[in-house]
Design an enzyme around this catalytic site. Structure first.
Site, PDB file in Angstrom:
ATOM      1  CE  LYS A  11      22.401 -10.563  10.457  1.00  0.00           C
ATOM      2  NZ  LYS A  11      20.918 -10.656   9.455  1.00  0.00           N
ATOM      3  CG  ASP A 136      23.487  -7.336  11.939  1.00  0.00           C
ATOM      4  OD1 ASP A 136      23.157  -7.641  13.603  1.00  0.00           O
ATOM      5  OD2 ASP A 136      23.046  -7.682  11.163  1.00  0.00           O
TER       6      ASP A 136
HETATM    7  O1  C5P Z   1      23.572  -0.780  13.698  1.00  0.00           O
HETATM    8  P1  C5P Z   1      23.035  -0.502  11.801  1.00  0.00           P
HETATM    9  O2  C5P Z   1      24.101   0.587  11.299  1.00  0.00           O
HETATM   10  O3  C5P Z   1      23.636  -1.990  11.285  1.00  0.00           O
HETATM   11  O4  C5P Z   1      21.741  -0.397  11.562  1.00  0.00           O
HETATM   12  C1  C5P Z   1      21.470   0.442  10.491  1.00  0.00           C
HETATM   13  C2  C5P Z   1      19.513   0.704  10.382  1.00  0.00           C
HETATM   14  O5  C5P Z   1      18.928  -0.499  10.731  1.00  0.00           O
HETATM   15  C3  C5P Z   1      19.432   1.368  11.904  1.00  0.00           C
HETATM   16  O6  C5P Z   1      19.697   3.125  11.266  1.00  0.00           O
HETATM   17  C4  C5P Z   1      18.308   1.580  12.669  1.00  0.00           C
HETATM   18  O7  C5P Z   1      17.315   1.952  11.434  1.00  0.00           O
HETATM   19  C5  C5P Z   1      17.960   0.027  12.080  1.00  0.00           C
HETATM   20  N1  C5P Z   1      18.360  -0.699  12.943  1.00  0.00           N
HETATM   21  C6  C5P Z   1      17.446  -0.775  14.535  1.00  0.00           C
HETATM   22  N2  C5P Z   1      17.766  -1.647  15.690  1.00  0.00           N
HETATM   23  C7  C5P Z   1      18.447  -2.512  16.151  1.00  0.00           C
HETATM   24  C8  C5P Z   1      19.291  -3.235  14.308  1.00  0.00           C
HETATM   25  C9  C5P Z   1      19.277  -1.684  13.193  1.00  0.00           C
HETATM   26  O8  C5P Z   1      16.276   0.275  14.084  1.00  0.00           O
HETATM   27  N3  C5P Z   1      18.390  -3.245  16.764  1.00  0.00           N
END
Ligand code: C5P
Length: 288
Positions: A11, A136
């Site tokens: 994406k 995501d």
């Molecule tokens: O959800 P995911 O593990 O993919 O996110 C990776 C990092 O990105 C999280 O540890 C966080 O620090 C940051 N993040 C965030 N807010 C979001 C998505 C991701 O702060 N909505």
């Protein structure tokens, strides 16, 4: 059925805005996510027990650090599965790039195992498993064109974007998503993104012009960590690709355009001076 192959699409973000930092450390977002044709191919095989990952990519972890592994673990736990799965990942999407490469593999494992093992989990259950793996991953279950809010898991599907070409360029440096979001909190990025207007442009099938306010608030942050983002962006804009932006937390930069620039893009790829960049011409992907 003993095996199943699924395409796992990458994406890009057509815009990305951050509303606020949440108590849990994550951020509430407003963004449009768009699938592109670039994809990994995931093949799942039934095995007697456990989870095995194989891949053509030398740097991809094959244990619990791989989101596809975690996805399989969650599914097995959820339904108490008494069989195992071998996952082959034919990796084409660059890793740690802002293209949701890991998330889309995980989403494909969730969808694929549901089918391969006849689990009959409904959309809501699949979504909730996906969200456990990462912000995501829910989008990647269905893909297409979606307005995503909260951590990225609340999805409103939009009129599919008309077909555009997408030129992707990723510099060799890696960037940690967590670090980008943490740094974002330290900066005062003062930018108003006209979210409603941009969504209307998509819904009304109008031309996308960068001057309408398409922007990624993480871009100024990642640029501080990876100076190549600015270098690549400038080169693309100088070549005439006006709609050029970073996707996600980067560091991949993309240009999106309709057919008139296709030869320009092909020539640019042929003559691109930075030998260590990943560069590819792909297109938007919709599923209906
Ligand atoms: O959800 P995911 O593990 O993919 O996110 C990776 C990092 O990105 C999280 O540890 C966080 O620090 C940051 N993040 C965030 N807010 C979001 C998505 C991701 O702060 N909505």
């Amino acid at each position: 059925m003993n095996e199943l192959t699924v395409n796992a699409y990458a994406k890009i973000n057509l815009f990305l805005d951050i509303k606020n930092r949440r108590e849990d450390g994550y951020h509430n977002l407003e963004m449009v996510m768009q699938s592109i044709a670039l994809h990994d191919t995931i093949t799942l095989y039934k095995i007697e027990k456990g989870i095995e990952i194989e891949t053509n990519h030398k740097k991809l972890p094959t244990g619990e650090d791989n989101l596809a592994y975690k996805a399989a673990q969650e599914i097995i736990k959820k339904v108490n599965l008494d069989e195992g799965v071998k996952i082959f990942i034919d990796k084409k999407i660059p890793i740690a790039a802002g293209l949701a490469g890991g998330s889309t593999d995980a989403a494909s494992v969730i969808k694929g195992m549901n089918k391969l093992f006849d689990l009959n989990l409904d959309q809501e259950e699949l979504h909730s498993i996906a969200f456990k793996i990462g912000s995501d991953v829910p989008f990647c279950l269905e893909g297409g064109t979606a307005f995503a809010t909260k951590r990225g898991e609340k999805l409103r599907y939009l009129t599919p974007l008309k077909k555009h070409n997408v030129l992707l360029i990723k510099p060799p440096e890696m960037v940690s998503t967590k670090k980008v979001y943490t740094l974002y909190d330290e900066y005062n990025i003062d930018r108003i993104i006209p979210v409603k207007k941009l969504i209307q442009i998509i819904e009304n099938n109008e031309n996308m012009r960068i001057e309408d306010g398409w922007f990624n608030v993480l871009e100024p942050v990642t640029k501080k960590l990876v100076s190549d983002v600015e270098v690549i962006k400038e080169k693309l804009i100088n070549q005439g690709f006006k709609f050029t932006m970073m996707t996600g937390s980067g560091p991949t930069v993309f240009s999106i355009f309709e057919n008139e620039d296709i030869n320009l893009a092909k020539n640019l790829i042929k003559n691109w001076p930075r030998a260590n960049d990943f560069i590819i011409l792909t297109e938007t992907k919709n599923f209906n």
